[in-house]
Design a protein around this motif. Structure first.
Motif, PDB file in Angstrom:
ATOM      1  N   ASP A 117      -8.756  -0.452   7.183  1.00 32.68           N
ATOM      2  CA  ASP A 117      -9.003  -1.653   6.396  1.00 32.68           C
ATOM      3  C   ASP A 117      -8.476  -1.436   4.982  1.00 32.68           C
ATOM      4  O   ASP A 117      -9.014  -0.604   4.235  1.00 32.68           O
ATOM      5  N   ILE A 118      -7.424  -2.155   4.623  1.00 30.89           N
ATOM      6  CA  ILE A 118      -6.794  -1.957   3.320  1.00 30.89           C
ATOM      7  C   ILE A 118      -7.774  -2.197   2.174  1.00 30.89           C
ATOM      8  O   ILE A 118      -7.714  -1.520   1.136  1.00 30.89           O
ATOM      9  N   ASP A 119      -8.695  -3.129   2.353  1.00 32.16           N
ATOM     10  CA  ASP A 119      -9.640  -3.449   1.282  1.00 32.16           C
ATOM     11  C   ASP A 119     -10.618  -2.319   0.992  1.00 32.16           C
ATOM     12  O   ASP A 119     -11.319  -2.352  -0.030  1.00 32.16           O
ATOM     13  N   HIS A 120     -10.679  -1.320   1.860  1.00 38.91           N
ATOM     14  CA  HIS A 120     -11.596  -0.193   1.656  1.00 38.91           C
ATOM     15  C   HIS A 120     -10.857   1.117   1.361  1.00 38.91           C
ATOM     16  O   HIS A 120     -11.471   2.176   1.288  1.00 38.91           O
ATOM     17  N   ILE A 121      -9.550   1.021   1.201  1.00 39.20           N
ATOM     18  CA  ILE A 121      -8.758   2.193   0.825  1.00 39.20           C
ATOM     19  C   ILE A 121      -8.652   2.242  -0.690  1.00 39.20           C
ATOM     20  O   ILE A 121      -8.352   1.226  -1.333  1.00 39.20           O
ATOM     21  N   GLU A 122      -8.907   3.402  -1.253  1.00 38.64           N
ATOM     22  CA  GLU A 122      -8.845   3.582  -2.707  1.00 38.64           C
ATOM     23  C   GLU A 122      -7.560   4.318  -3.064  1.00 38.64           C
ATOM     24  O   GLU A 122      -7.364   5.465  -2.667  1.00 38.64           O
ATOM     25  N   GLY A 123      -6.688   3.622  -3.815  1.00 41.13           N
ATOM     26  CA  GLY A 123      -5.386   4.208  -4.120  1.00 41.13           C
ATOM     27  C   GLY A 123      -4.503   4.165  -2.888  1.00 41.13           C
ATOM     28  O   GLY A 123      -4.658   3.309  -2.026  1.00 41.13           O
ATOM     29  N   GLY A 124      -3.583   5.091  -2.786  1.00 43.07           N
ATOM     30  CA  GLY A 124      -2.693   5.132  -1.634  1.00 43.07           C
ATOM     31  C   GLY A 124      -3.203   6.060  -0.547  1.00 43.07           C
ATOM     32  O   GLY A 124      -4.161   6.806  -0.737  1.00 43.07           O
ATOM     33  N   MET A 125      -2.551   6.003   0.611  1.00 39.31           N
ATOM     34  CA  MET A 125      -2.867   6.907   1.724  1.00 39.31           C
ATOM     35  C   MET A 125      -1.861   8.045   1.741  1.00 39.31           C
ATOM     36  O   MET A 125      -0.663   7.834   1.556  1.00 39.31           O
ATOM     37  N   ARG A 126      -2.367   9.249   1.993  1.00 36.27           N
ATOM     38  CA  ARG A 126      -1.507  10.427   1.978  1.00 36.27           C
ATOM     39  C   ARG A 126      -1.827  11.321   3.174  1.00 36.27           C
ATOM     40  O   ARG A 126      -3.002  11.573   3.454  1.00 36.27           O
ATOM     41  N   LEU A 127      -0.795  11.784   3.837  1.00 36.52           N
ATOM     42  CA  LEU A 127      -0.963  12.761   4.910  1.00 36.52           C
ATOM     43  C   LEU A 127      -0.683  14.128   4.307  1.00 36.52           C
ATOM     44  O   LEU A 127       0.442  14.412   3.876  1.00 36.52           O
ATOM     45  N   VAL A 128      -1.709  14.968   4.253  1.00 38.04           N
ATOM     46  CA  VAL A 128      -1.610  16.243   3.537  1.00 38.04           C
ATOM     47  C   VAL A 128      -2.279  17.359   4.347  1.00 38.04           C
ATOM     48  O   VAL A 128      -2.981  17.107   5.326  1.00 38.04           O
ATOM     49  N   ARG A 129      -2.067  18.572   3.883  1.00 37.85           N
ATOM     50  CA  ARG A 129      -2.837  19.715   4.392  1.00 37.85           C
ATOM     51  C   ARG A 129      -4.018  19.904   3.450  1.00 37.85           C
ATOM     52  O   ARG A 129      -3.861  20.035   2.232  1.00 37.85           O
ATOM     53  N   LEU A 137       5.611  21.770   8.362  1.00 44.10           N
ATOM     54  CA  LEU A 137       4.818  22.252   9.490  1.00 44.10           C
ATOM     55  C   LEU A 137       5.268  21.617  10.796  1.00 44.10           C
ATOM     56  O   LEU A 137       5.392  22.302  11.823  1.00 44.10           O
ATOM     57  N   VAL A 138       5.527  20.315  10.773  1.00 46.08           N
ATOM     58  CA  VAL A 138       5.921  19.589  11.993  1.00 46.08           C
ATOM     59  C   VAL A 138       7.137  18.725  11.650  1.00 46.08           C
ATOM     60  O   VAL A 138       7.003  17.532  11.330  1.00 46.08           O
ATOM     61  N   PRO A 139       8.338  19.290  11.742  1.00 40.66           N
ATOM     62  CA  PRO A 139       9.540  18.568  11.312  1.00 40.66           C
ATOM     63  C   PRO A 139       9.834  17.308  12.125  1.00 40.66           C
ATOM     64  O   PRO A 139      10.509  16.405  11.627  1.00 40.66           O
ATOM     65  N   LEU A 152       0.850  -1.192   0.000  1.00 43.94           N
ATOM     66  CA  LEU A 152       0.000   0.000   0.000  1.00 43.94           C
ATOM     67  C   LEU A 152       0.884   1.241   0.000  1.00 43.94           C
ATOM     68  O   LEU A 152       1.769   1.380   0.846  1.00 43.94           O
ATOM     69  N   SER A 153       0.653   2.143  -0.933  1.00 44.19           N
ATOM     70  CA  SER A 153       1.416   3.390  -0.978  1.00 44.19           C
ATOM     71  C   SER A 153       1.005   4.297   0.175  1.00 44.19           C
ATOM     72  O   SER A 153      -0.176   4.509   0.430  1.00 44.19           O
ATOM     73  N   LEU A 154       2.006   4.820   0.890  1.00 42.27           N
ATOM     74  CA  LEU A 154       1.744   5.683   2.038  1.00 42.27           C
ATOM     75  C   LEU A 154       2.766   6.813   2.015  1.00 42.27           C
ATOM     76  O   LEU A 154       3.975   6.563   2.072  1.00 42.27           O
ATOM     77  N   THR A 155       2.290   8.051   1.889  1.00 49.72           N
ATOM     78  CA  THR A 155       3.210   9.183   1.766  1.00 49.72           C
ATOM     79  C   THR A 155       2.829  10.310   2.712  1.00 49.72           C
ATOM     80  O   THR A 155       1.674  10.452   3.104  1.00 49.72           O
ATOM     81  N   VAL A 156       3.830  11.097   3.070  1.00 52.56           N
ATOM     82  CA  VAL A 156       3.643  12.291   3.902  1.00 52.56           C
ATOM     83  C   VAL A 156       4.093  13.484   3.067  1.00 52.56           C
ATOM     84  O   VAL A 156       5.223  13.516   2.559  1.00 52.56           O
ATOM     85  N   SER A 157       3.222  14.476   2.920  1.00 56.16           N
ATOM     86  CA  SER A 157       3.530  15.607   2.042  1.00 56.16           C
ATOM     87  C   SER A 157       4.623  16.496   2.643  1.00 56.16           C
ATOM     88  O   SER A 157       4.827  16.548   3.855  1.00 56.16           O
ATOM     89  N   ASP A 158       5.313  17.202   1.752  1.00 54.67           N
ATOM     90  CA  ASP A 158       6.346  18.138   2.195  1.00 54.67           C
ATOM     91  C   ASP A 158       5.750  19.234   3.076  1.00 54.67           C
ATOM     92  O   ASP A 158       6.417  19.731   3.994  1.00 54.67           O
ATOM     93  N   GLU A 159       4.507  19.612   2.788  1.00 55.87           N
ATOM     94  CA  GLU A 159       3.856  20.659   3.588  1.00 55.87           C
ATOM     95  C   GLU A 159       3.718  20.233   5.046  1.00 55.87           C
ATOM     96  O   GLU A 159       3.916  21.043   5.954  1.00 55.87           O
ATOM     97  N   VAL A 160       3.376  18.963   5.265  1.00 52.88           N
ATOM     98  CA  VAL A 160       3.250  18.469   6.636  1.00 52.88           C
ATOM     99  C   VAL A 160       4.619  18.358   7.289  1.00 52.88           C
ATOM    100  O   VAL A 160       4.799  18.725   8.457  1.00 52.88           O
TER     101      VAL A 160
END
Length: 230
Positions: free
Chosen positions: A122-134, A14-16, A3-11
């Motif tokens: 639940d991975i089966d209910h996630i569409e595409g990857g998960m992203r932590l963003v503003r 904001l919180v290094p 599962l693709s999981l990313t944290v945006s540069d903006e986050v």
């Protein structure tokens, strides 16, 4: 990671001091809370009391850091607490911790014992990857109010977890949406343990290892991968 999981540069900007450990699990067995999972929650409440030594949860340095992070993106941390602080308050109250289902009990126990926000999707209910963003403020967050499904929108600039379909958790780790939550039918899950400085990375790694051990114990034969801190 499957599962693709990313944290945006903006986050990150904001919180290094943000670090997360992800545990990917397939072949899980879930069901109602058991005496054993209930005992783990009681044990976790006891570990929390020792850890706090008479102090309130928000006085813990890690919880204080989360309050600062919430303030940084415009939330009021005394009104919308991060998930670990909210659970800790319940653990120390007369009502105690809720019993949800087996898998949720396991990750709630780890969250309380280590005072770390922990979530499960639940991975089966996630569409595409998960992203932590503003958030832009236009994203859909589908939740339930008064027994009816309603669509909310995050505040512009709010830190959210989202997938291709919309927001899965508002205010970083404050409120999870029902679409991706772990139910008794869940067989595949992604578990996220989230920490901020000054908590040592080794401590969130230890919490992740403890959760992985519990998942293996309660779901023998499951394929469980603990990913390196990121």
């Amino acid at each position: 990671m499957t599962l693709s999981l990313t944290v945006s540069d903006e986050v990150r900007t904001l919180v290094p001091g943000f670090t997360h450990v992800a545990i990917e699990a397939y072949g899980l067995v879930n069901g109602p809370s058991t005496e054993e999972s209930s005992a783990l929650l009681d044990e976790a409440a006891g570990r929390l009391a020792v850890r706090l030594d008479g102090h309130a949860p928000h006085e813990d340095p890690h919880m204080a850091a989360w309050r600062e992070a919430y303030t940084a993106f415009g939330s009021k941390p005394s009104r919308t607490r991060n998930s670990a602080e909210a659970l800790a308050k319940r653990a120390l109250s007369e009502a105690g911790l809720p019993r949800i289902n087996l898998l949720v009990d396991l990750y709630n126990a780890i969250s309380v014992a280590h005072l770390i926000p922990v979530g499960g999707e639940d991975i089966d209910h996630i569409e595409g990857g998960m992203r932590l963003v503003r958030a832009t403020g236009d994203e859909d967050f589908v939740t339930v109010a008064g027994g009816e499904e309603v669509v909310e929108h995050p505040d512009a600039g709010e830190v959210v977890w989202r997938d291709d379909a919309g927001v899965t958790c508002r205010r970083w780790n404050w409120r999870q949406g029902p679409r991706t939550r772990l139910t008794e039918d869940t067989t595949s899950g992604i578990f996220l343990l989230e920490s901020l400085a000054p908590m040592p990375v080794a401590e969130v790694e230890a919490a992740g290892a403890e959760l992985a051990e519990l998942l293996e114990k309660f779901s023998p034969g499951a394929k469980i991968t603990v990913h390196a801190p990121a």
